[in-house]
Design a protein around this motif. Structure first.
Motif, PDB file in Angstrom:
ATOM      1  N   ASP A  87     -23.905  19.154  65.851  1.00  0.00           N
ATOM      2  CA  ASP A  87     -25.059  19.165  66.760  1.00  0.00           C
ATOM      3  C   ASP A  87     -25.100  17.882  67.582  1.00  0.00           C
ATOM      4  O   ASP A  87     -25.395  17.904  68.787  1.00  0.00           O
ATOM      5  CB  ASP A  87     -26.353  19.311  65.959  1.00  0.00           C
ATOM      6  CG  ASP A  87     -26.454  20.660  65.268  1.00  0.00           C
ATOM      7  OD1 ASP A  87     -25.711  21.585  65.645  1.00  0.00           O
ATOM      8  OD2 ASP A  87     -27.254  20.786  64.323  1.00  0.00           O
ATOM      9  N   ARG A  88     -24.822  16.753  66.935  1.00  0.00           N
ATOM     10  CA  ARG A  88     -24.830  15.456  67.619  1.00  0.00           C
ATOM     11  C   ARG A  88     -23.753  15.413  68.705  1.00  0.00           C
ATOM     12  O   ARG A  88     -24.007  14.968  69.823  1.00  0.00           O
ATOM     13  CB  ARG A  88     -24.617  14.345  66.595  1.00  0.00           C
ATOM     14  CG  ARG A  88     -24.498  12.953  67.172  1.00  0.00           C
ATOM     15  CD  ARG A  88     -24.494  11.909  66.073  1.00  0.00           C
ATOM     16  NE  ARG A  88     -23.399  12.089  65.119  1.00  0.00           N
ATOM     17  CZ  ARG A  88     -23.227  11.317  64.045  1.00  0.00           C
ATOM     18  NH1 ARG A  88     -24.068  10.329  63.803  1.00  0.00           N
ATOM     19  NH2 ARG A  88     -22.215  11.528  63.218  1.00  0.00           N
ATOM     20  N   PRO A 104     -16.384  13.088  67.102  1.00  0.00           N
ATOM     21  CA  PRO A 104     -16.892  13.004  65.728  1.00  0.00           C
ATOM     22  C   PRO A 104     -17.332  11.589  65.370  1.00  0.00           C
ATOM     23  O   PRO A 104     -16.618  10.620  65.646  1.00  0.00           O
ATOM     24  CB  PRO A 104     -15.683  13.427  64.887  1.00  0.00           C
ATOM     25  CG  PRO A 104     -14.823  14.215  65.805  1.00  0.00           C
ATOM     26  CD  PRO A 104     -15.002  13.599  67.158  1.00  0.00           C
ATOM     27  N   GLY A 105     -18.501  11.469  64.796  1.00  0.00           N
ATOM     28  CA  GLY A 105     -18.984  10.183  64.321  1.00  0.00           C
ATOM     29  C   GLY A 105     -19.585   9.285  65.380  1.00  0.00           C
ATOM     30  O   GLY A 105     -20.039   8.172  65.067  1.00  0.00           O
ATOM     31  N   ILE A 141     -11.163   9.157  59.792  1.00  0.00           N
ATOM     32  CA  ILE A 141     -11.638   7.781  59.786  1.00  0.00           C
ATOM     33  C   ILE A 141     -12.872   7.611  60.673  1.00  0.00           C
ATOM     34  O   ILE A 141     -13.693   6.715  60.450  1.00  0.00           O
ATOM     35  CB  ILE A 141     -10.508   6.835  60.240  1.00  0.00           C
ATOM     36  CG1 ILE A 141     -10.885   5.374  59.967  1.00  0.00           C
ATOM     37  CG2 ILE A 141     -10.147   7.057  61.707  1.00  0.00           C
ATOM     38  CD1 ILE A 141      -9.749   4.404  60.199  1.00  0.00           C
ATOM     39  N   SER A 142     -13.042   8.501  61.651  1.00  0.00           N
ATOM     40  CA  SER A 142     -14.171   8.390  62.571  1.00  0.00           C
ATOM     41  C   SER A 142     -15.513   8.603  61.889  1.00  0.00           C
ATOM     42  O   SER A 142     -16.549   8.151  62.401  1.00  0.00           O
ATOM     43  CB  SER A 142     -14.014   9.399  63.716  1.00  0.00           C
ATOM     44  OG  SER A 142     -13.935  10.719  63.211  1.00  0.00           O
ATOM     45  N   ILE A 143     -15.546   9.288  60.740  1.00  0.00           N
ATOM     46  CA  ILE A 143     -16.816   9.534  60.056  1.00  0.00           C
ATOM     47  C   ILE A 143     -16.927   8.757  58.748  1.00  0.00           C
ATOM     48  O   ILE A 143     -17.888   8.929  58.004  1.00  0.00           O
ATOM     49  CB  ILE A 143     -17.034  11.039  59.800  1.00  0.00           C
ATOM     50  CG1 ILE A 143     -15.940  11.601  58.888  1.00  0.00           C
ATOM     51  CG2 ILE A 143     -17.070  11.801  61.112  1.00  0.00           C
ATOM     52  CD1 ILE A 143     -16.156  13.057  58.512  1.00  0.00           C
ATOM     53  N   ARG A 144     -15.954   7.908  58.469  1.00  0.00           N
ATOM     54  CA  ARG A 144     -15.967   7.132  57.228  1.00  0.00           C
ATOM     55  C   ARG A 144     -17.141   6.164  57.173  1.00  0.00           C
ATOM     56  O   ARG A 144     -17.639   5.830  56.095  1.00  0.00           O
ATOM     57  CB  ARG A 144     -14.666   6.359  57.063  1.00  0.00           C
ATOM     58  CG  ARG A 144     -13.592   7.124  56.314  1.00  0.00           C
ATOM     59  CD  ARG A 144     -13.799   6.972  54.809  1.00  0.00           C
ATOM     60  NE  ARG A 144     -12.804   7.700  54.043  1.00  0.00           N
ATOM     61  CZ  ARG A 144     -12.734   7.674  52.718  1.00  0.00           C
ATOM     62  NH1 ARG A 144     -13.607   6.948  52.031  1.00  0.00           N
ATOM     63  NH2 ARG A 144     -11.831   8.363  52.076  1.00  0.00           N
ATOM     64  N   LEU A 201     -14.380  19.469  61.268  1.00  0.00           N
ATOM     65  CA  LEU A 201     -14.098  18.220  60.557  1.00  0.00           C
ATOM     66  C   LEU A 201     -13.129  18.528  59.419  1.00  0.00           C
ATOM     67  O   LEU A 201     -13.414  19.363  58.563  1.00  0.00           O
ATOM     68  CB  LEU A 201     -15.380  17.603  59.994  1.00  0.00           C
ATOM     69  CG  LEU A 201     -16.356  16.977  60.998  1.00  0.00           C
ATOM     70  CD1 LEU A 201     -17.540  16.361  60.262  1.00  0.00           C
ATOM     71  CD2 LEU A 201     -15.666  15.926  61.859  1.00  0.00           C
ATOM     72  N   GLU A 202     -11.999  17.845  59.398  1.00  0.00           N
ATOM     73  CA  GLU A 202     -10.991  18.103  58.386  1.00  0.00           C
ATOM     74  C   GLU A 202     -11.319  17.376  57.085  1.00  0.00           C
ATOM     75  O   GLU A 202     -11.960  16.321  57.089  1.00  0.00           O
ATOM     76  CB  GLU A 202      -9.616  17.644  58.889  1.00  0.00           C
ATOM     77  CG  GLU A 202      -9.126  18.412  60.108  1.00  0.00           C
ATOM     78  CD  GLU A 202      -7.767  17.918  60.570  1.00  0.00           C
ATOM     79  OE1 GLU A 202      -7.320  16.859  60.074  1.00  0.00           O
ATOM     80  OE2 GLU A 202      -7.154  18.589  61.426  1.00  0.00           O
ATOM     81  N   PHE A 203     -10.888  17.953  55.979  1.00  0.00           N
ATOM     82  CA  PHE A 203     -11.018  17.293  54.679  1.00  0.00           C
ATOM     83  C   PHE A 203      -9.813  17.650  53.824  1.00  0.00           C
ATOM     84  O   PHE A 203      -9.197  18.709  53.993  1.00  0.00           O
ATOM     85  CB  PHE A 203     -12.316  17.701  53.962  1.00  0.00           C
ATOM     86  CG  PHE A 203     -12.407  19.163  53.633  1.00  0.00           C
ATOM     87  CD1 PHE A 203     -11.865  19.672  52.457  1.00  0.00           C
ATOM     88  CD2 PHE A 203     -13.030  20.050  54.502  1.00  0.00           C
ATOM     89  CE1 PHE A 203     -11.948  21.018  52.147  1.00  0.00           C
ATOM     90  CE2 PHE A 203     -13.123  21.405  54.211  1.00  0.00           C
ATOM     91  CZ  PHE A 203     -12.572  21.897  53.029  1.00  0.00           C
TER      92      PHE A 203
END
Length: 281
Positions: free
Chosen positions: A139-140, A183-184, A104-107, A80-82
């Motif tokens: 994990d998800r 992701p997300g 944006i997928s985890i926002r 996951l990028e930050f």
């Protein structure tokens, strides 16, 4: 964590003239372009899975309160990028103007926490919560990808966002359809024929504004009301509680596989190779 993050300033950086008056700029590009303490970076990745890909800092024009340094940092944690931008008032050792960017997928899950972290300029709490979140999201992703690969014939849809418990529209949930295991991704809808109910596998990672990370894993049955009326023994209504018990015994992936076999039958669920670790002993 505090000691490792604080060691960023111990790197020997290559200094170049600043692009603005009264400033000088330091840039960390890759471990091969500067004489870095690689042990520090390796320990950081080993314990937290954080890997910095770029660290830039430059001195701002001196203010009345003393010299300030601007930092621009980017990296990854469990892929996951930050990106972070903040200012440090060096005489006071205070951090200000924190700005955080994540995919944006985890926002949806991180939005409130990020807003609070930016408002209070909480850098260390952000890293502590983000590493926990990234681990759970990894994990998800892994579990949902394995389920999709093992039972492709049962996959109806996968989405970000919460499913409606009362909706009876087959295969339709709010939010965009996206690849399973991305992701997300929070929701995986599974179903057999038109005469069978749908099972909604939901894995939400809630994170409070103060950085507490709370995973919630559920399996919810979804069917027309007329079907529910015929289920006089409330067998389907017991699925959520039975699912939580199975998780304790078989883990999340194993619990999903067992419920799919119970609801849709062995002929449907065993068209794909069975995982020997999930078979009954």
């Amino acid at each position: 964590m505090r000691a490792v993050l604080g060691s960023i300033n111990q790197f020997n950086l290559s200094e170049t003239p600043g692009t603005r008056a009264g400033s000088s700029k330091n840039t960390l590009f890759t471990p091969t372009t500067a004489n870095l303490s690689l042990g520090i970076s390796q320990r950081l990745q080993s314990f937290t899975n954080i890997q910095f890909t770029s660290i830039q800092n430059y001195i701002l024009t001196a203010r009345n309160l003393g010299r300030c340094r601007q930092y621009n940092i980017s990296g990854t944690c469990f892929q996951l990028e930050f990106k972070l931008e903040f200012t440090v008032n060096e005489p006071a050792l205070s951090l200000e103007n924190l700005h955080i960017e994540v995919p944006i997928s985890i926002r949806t899950e991180l939005g409130d926490f990020i807003a609070e972290s930016e408002r209070k300029s909480l850098l260390l709490p952000f890293f502590e919560a983000f590493t926990q979140y990234a681990q759970l999201d990894h994990d998800r992703q892994t579990v949902m990808r394995k389920i999709s690969q093992r039972f492709p014939q049962l996959i109806k849809a996968n989405h970000r966002g919460s499913p409606s418990r009362t909706s009876t529209t087959r295969g339709k949930l709010a939010g965009p359809t996206i690849p399973a295991g991305g992701p997300g991704v929070q929701v995986l809808v599974l179903g057999g024929s038109n005469k069978s109910p749908e099972l909604v596998f939901q894995w939400v990672v809630d994170i409070t504004s103060d950085g507490k990370v709370i995973p919630q894993v559920r399996m919810l049955p979804r069917m027309p009301k007329s079907w529910r009326q015929l289920d006089d023994k409330a067998t389907l209504d017991a699925i959520p509680s039975q699912f939580l018990r199975l998780i304790q015994l078989k883990g999340v992936e194993g619990a999903v596989a067992i419920l799919l076999e119970c609801v849709y039958g062995q002929q449907v669920t065993r068209t794909a190779p069975e995982d020997p670790d999930l078979s009954d002993e």
